[in-house]
Design a protein around this motif. Structure first.
Motif, PDB file in Angstrom:
ATOM      1  N   GLY A 655     -12.849 -36.626 -41.089  1.00  0.00           N
ATOM      2  CA  GLY A 655     -11.815 -35.795 -40.255  1.00  0.00           C
ATOM      3  C   GLY A 655     -10.698 -35.436 -40.349  1.00  0.00           C
ATOM      4  O   GLY A 655     -10.206 -35.559 -41.641  1.00  0.00           O
ATOM      5  N   GLU A 662     -18.924 -37.555 -35.224  1.00  0.00           N
ATOM      6  CA  GLU A 662     -18.763 -39.252 -35.454  1.00  0.00           C
ATOM      7  C   GLU A 662     -19.605 -40.343 -35.012  1.00  0.00           C
ATOM      8  O   GLU A 662     -19.628 -41.355 -35.834  1.00  0.00           O
ATOM      9  CB  GLU A 662     -17.491 -39.313 -34.641  1.00  0.00           C
ATOM     10  CG  GLU A 662     -16.562 -40.282 -34.802  1.00  0.00           C
ATOM     11  CD  GLU A 662     -14.857 -40.646 -33.345  1.00  0.00           C
ATOM     12  OE1 GLU A 662     -14.717 -41.604 -33.271  1.00  0.00           O
ATOM     13  OE2 GLU A 662     -15.416 -39.503 -32.956  1.00  0.00           O
ATOM     14  N   GLN A 742      -9.626 -40.914 -32.563  1.00  0.00           N
ATOM     15  CA  GLN A 742     -10.712 -41.446 -33.990  1.00  0.00           C
ATOM     16  C   GLN A 742      -9.800 -42.417 -34.971  1.00  0.00           C
ATOM     17  O   GLN A 742     -10.355 -43.289 -35.238  1.00  0.00           O
ATOM     18  CB  GLN A 742     -11.165 -40.097 -34.945  1.00  0.00           C
ATOM     19  CG  GLN A 742     -12.309 -39.659 -34.255  1.00  0.00           C
ATOM     20  CD  GLN A 742     -12.611 -38.337 -35.191  1.00  0.00           C
ATOM     21  OE1 GLN A 742     -12.898 -37.546 -35.945  1.00  0.00           O
ATOM     22  NE2 GLN A 742     -13.045 -37.363 -34.241  1.00  0.00           N
TER      23      GLN A 742
END
Length: 752
Positions: A655, A662, A742
């Motif tokens: 990431g 994801e 995230q």
């Protein structure tokens, strides 16, 4: 610590709450006039509504357990001893009609290869309806129930699928159809034999969640046979470990993963790629040696020849099933030293038997001593201390390639303006769900499909003909493939030694006709060697044996025909075929999906070693992101035929990443709200959308995106800009904002 309490079996008779009970089950196959035991004194029980996982290497007897339960053993197989009870019925005592009723109403099975369970001459609707009719429904109700069941297994367009033929569906779609057929009778016991082998991470999560839901609703028990330890850990309350036909460990899944009590179980868990570890950190741990041949009589522990803890006691005396109390129930281990099994020493990669196998296999594609390898320009026999530099030379390049199937209003764009570069000695990981276009891209590169006008494919900066038949022998040898399903590349009627020998012969002929341009490693002595008759035959046999050793195919299988091999053994033979010549690029289409974790580790070590020593490049297609993380230098993410993300593996997999990436890393996102400001937009799960025109106005992932911004995602094409490290994300959300989102929603991910 509680003292161990030896006993002869886990229990002695079926109980009222058992969905399945095996008591002292011994199964033998008659081969060449002798009975060979493939299961020995296996005792286990599965309670109603419980999920039980059965793990072990390919060939250990897992599928035989399932076939014995259903009385589907081959004509030369028989139950020599023991009892089998399903929902209170004695399976071995049933007559033909009783057995038919049992299979129609109380037990169902899902096989590893969905294609083998589907009739290619019948539509999906016809086959699924038959399953409901066998359970007692009339024709009209069967059709309605078939449509509803396809919806329950997350098929977005049931009507289209029911009208389709099996060959028109992807492997993941086929598997979901087979699961729907198995659930038609609402069975008391569902046996799943490697059910997730062909499924990507998101579909796997949805299917397993569905099975868990049905278990809760119907009180259905599940026997899950799998080499995927992560699936077993997430799905099953209890598990057993099978080795050479013997149950060597059993207990609550959480207890076995927290503290395994048998060295074999410890070895399996250590074969998994650890979080954050890649090929640069060294070889994976492996289990040395191989399974004993079926029917082999062992005086001591059957695992002793491969165990790093074994001593004279282990070789002389078979251990009883020791039992001890664990955190979540009783745990059993057939090991004299179960209390210190967790202390099993890590394999020495330099001296392990598997490493010797890899070295022998590597020699089959090495140039003769003293000569330079034209791909790496380094002397043969010298092993570099570090991987090759990837930036120097692009071996394979594809630019702006698309592929459309069909014409007119029925045309479907399955690849849309895809570009890639593969450098010498590099692995490019290609990930995405079933139907995203991964295999179609591989076939375009191989010349099995022709791209739409406007795209180009180059090998060593020279154009490659779009059709396979138009390529010369050197180009054919330069690009090889390992298919997901080995049956697609193996002649089932030929013995293993001939399958690999033919591939070697083809490689030599290609080298003789294209030696200068194809990078062949044949020397002027080769024709003389080939003309030497017996010498050539002996040399070929030695090379076949070395290749098979490298991929851990036991020598006893040299004369076996492909149809006689397990799925894992077939895949290893297919990999040996691919490396029989001197490939520049090997396209690996799910090459480890059918392999257990110990063989997977050996294959990954082999691939990394060949790449390091000979500059082989890989396009590695896989659903297993842990495997991709270990082997890949760069990663490209495909969705609906469009590249949504690409870049260095660490950047993509750690990431910030595209919301679709994801969801691949955390499939649970599709079933929970990840939006901080509003209810989740889009449809969780389902199929990849079909693209009839190839001209999507907005983001192709917008309908399923858990982080959708709004109308902009549907109306405007997202940017696809690269950062300083070449990491590109096709998304309207800036990378830094994705990183924050995230980080806020990332769950803890324990690793087996």
């Amino acid at each position: 610590m509680n003292a161990a309490r030896p006993a002869l079996a886990t229990f002695h008779a079926p109980r009222a709450d058992d969905a399945l009970a095996l008591v002292g089950l011994t199964v033998a196959y008659r081969v060449r006039g002798k009975d060979r035991d493939v299961l020995t004194d296996v005792s286990l029980r599965i309670k109603r509504g419980e999920a039980y996982g059965l793990v072990g290497e390919s060939g250990c007897g897992k599928s035989t357990v399932a076939l014995a339960v259903l009385r589907y053993l081959a004509h030369n197989g028989r139950v020599r001893a023991g009892r089998i009870a399903i929902a209170g019925e004695d399976v071995l005592a049933l007559d033909r009609e009783g057995l038919r009723m049992l299979r129609a109403h109380k037990v169902s099975m899902v096989y590893q290869d969905p294609a083998s369970a589907l009739n290619p001459t019948l539509t999906i609707g016809r086959q699924l309806s038959e399953a409901f009719e066998a359970a007692g429904a009339n024709a009209a109700d069967a059709l309605a129930q078939s449509h509803a069941m396809l919806e329950r297994v997350r098929i977005a367009d049931p009507a289209r699928v029911m009208a389709s033929w099996p060959h028109q569906l992807s492997g993941g779609m086929q598997q979901r159809v087979v699961i729907a057929m198995a659930l038609a009778s609402n069975p008391a016991l569902l046996i799943l034999d490697e059910p997730t082998t062909g499924l990507d991470a998101t579909v796997e999560a949805e299917v397993l969640a569905l099975i868990a839901q049905l278990r809760a609703e119907l009180g259905m028990a599940v026997l899950l046979i799998s080499h995927d330890l992560a699936v077993i850990r997430g799905m099953c309350e209890r598990m057993g470990v099978l080795y050479a036909g013997r149950l060597v460990e059993e207990g609550a899944t959480r207890d076995v993963f927290a503290r395994a009590r048998h060295p074999y179980t410890v070895g399996l868990l250590r074969c998994l790629p650890a979080p954050g570890r890649n090929k640069a950190h060294g070889a994976l741990d492996t289990i040395p040696g191989e399974l004993p041949a079926p029917g082999t009589l062992a005086h001591g522990c059957v695992y002793a020849p491969r165990c790093r803890l074994a001593d004279a006691r282990c070789h002389e005396h078979a251990p009883p099933p020791h039992r001890m109390e664990a955190a979540h129930g009783e745990q059993m281990s057939r090991c004299h030293y179960h209390e210190r099994a967790i202390e099993l020493p890590v394999a020495d990669a330099a001296n392990d038997a598997n490493t010797a196998d890899l070295r022998a296999g590597a020699q089959t594609i090495a140039p003769p001593a003293g000569q330079s390898d034209p791909r790496t320009n380094e002397p043969a026999g010298e092993t570099p201390c570090a991987p090759r530099a990837h930036e120097e030379k692009v071996v394979l390049r594809a630019a702006n390639i698309s592929r459309t199937f069909g014409r007119g209003p029925h045309a479907q764009r399955v690849l849309d303006d895809v570009s890639l570069e593969l450098r010498a000695g590099e692995t490019l990981g290609l990930v995405g769900e079933s139907g995203s276009g991964k295999t179609t891209l591989a076939k375009l590169l191989l010349g099995l499909h022709a791209a739409d006008p406007g795209g180009t494919v180059e090998l060593d900066a020279r154009p490659l003909a779009e059709r396979l038949a138009q390529r010369d022998a050197g180009q054919l040898q330069a690009l090889r493939i390992v298919f997901q399903h080995p049956d697609a590349s193996l002649n089932r009627a030929l013995p293993v030694k001939r399958l690999v020998g033919r591939a070697l012969a083809l490689a030599r002929r290609a080298g003789a006709s294209n030696a200068p341009s194809a990078g062949s490693h044949e020397t002027a002595a080769e024709p003389a060697d080939e003309a030497a008759g017996e010498d050539a035959e002996a040399r070929n046999a030695a090379r076949v044996t070395a290749l098979l050793d490298a991929v851990r195919v036991p020598v006893r299988y040299l004369a076996a025909r492909a149809r006689q091999l397990s799925g894992g053994l077939k895949q290893r033979v297919a990999i040996a075929q691919a490396f029989a010549g001197e490939p520049r690029v090997v396209i690996c289409d799910e090459p480890t999906s059918a392999l257990d974790v110990s063989v997977q580790a050996a294959i990954l070590n082999l691939l990394a070693r060949l790449q390091r020593e000979h500059g082989v490049s890989y396009l590695f297609i896989s659903h297993d992101l842990d495997v991709v993380r270990y082997l890949a230098d760069r990663v490209m993410v495909l969705y609906a035929g469009r590249v949504l993300e690409s870049g260095p593996a660490n950047a993509v997999l750690n990431g910030p990443c595209h919301p679709y990436t994801e969801t691949l890393l955390d499939p649970g996102m599709l079933t929970r709200d990840t939006s901080a400001s509003e209810a989740r937009i889009g449809t969780p799960g389902g199929d990849i959308p079909r693209n009839p025109t190839g001209s999507v106005a907005g983001c192709v992932f917008s309908a399923r995106c858990p982080r959708k911004l709004g109308a902009i995602c549907d109306e405007a094409a997202p940017p696809f800009d690269a950062d300083a490290h070449g990491h590109r994300i096709r998304c309207h959300i800036p990378a830094e904002q994705l990183r924050k989102l995230q980080a806020e929603t990332a769950p803890a991910q324990p690793h087996p």
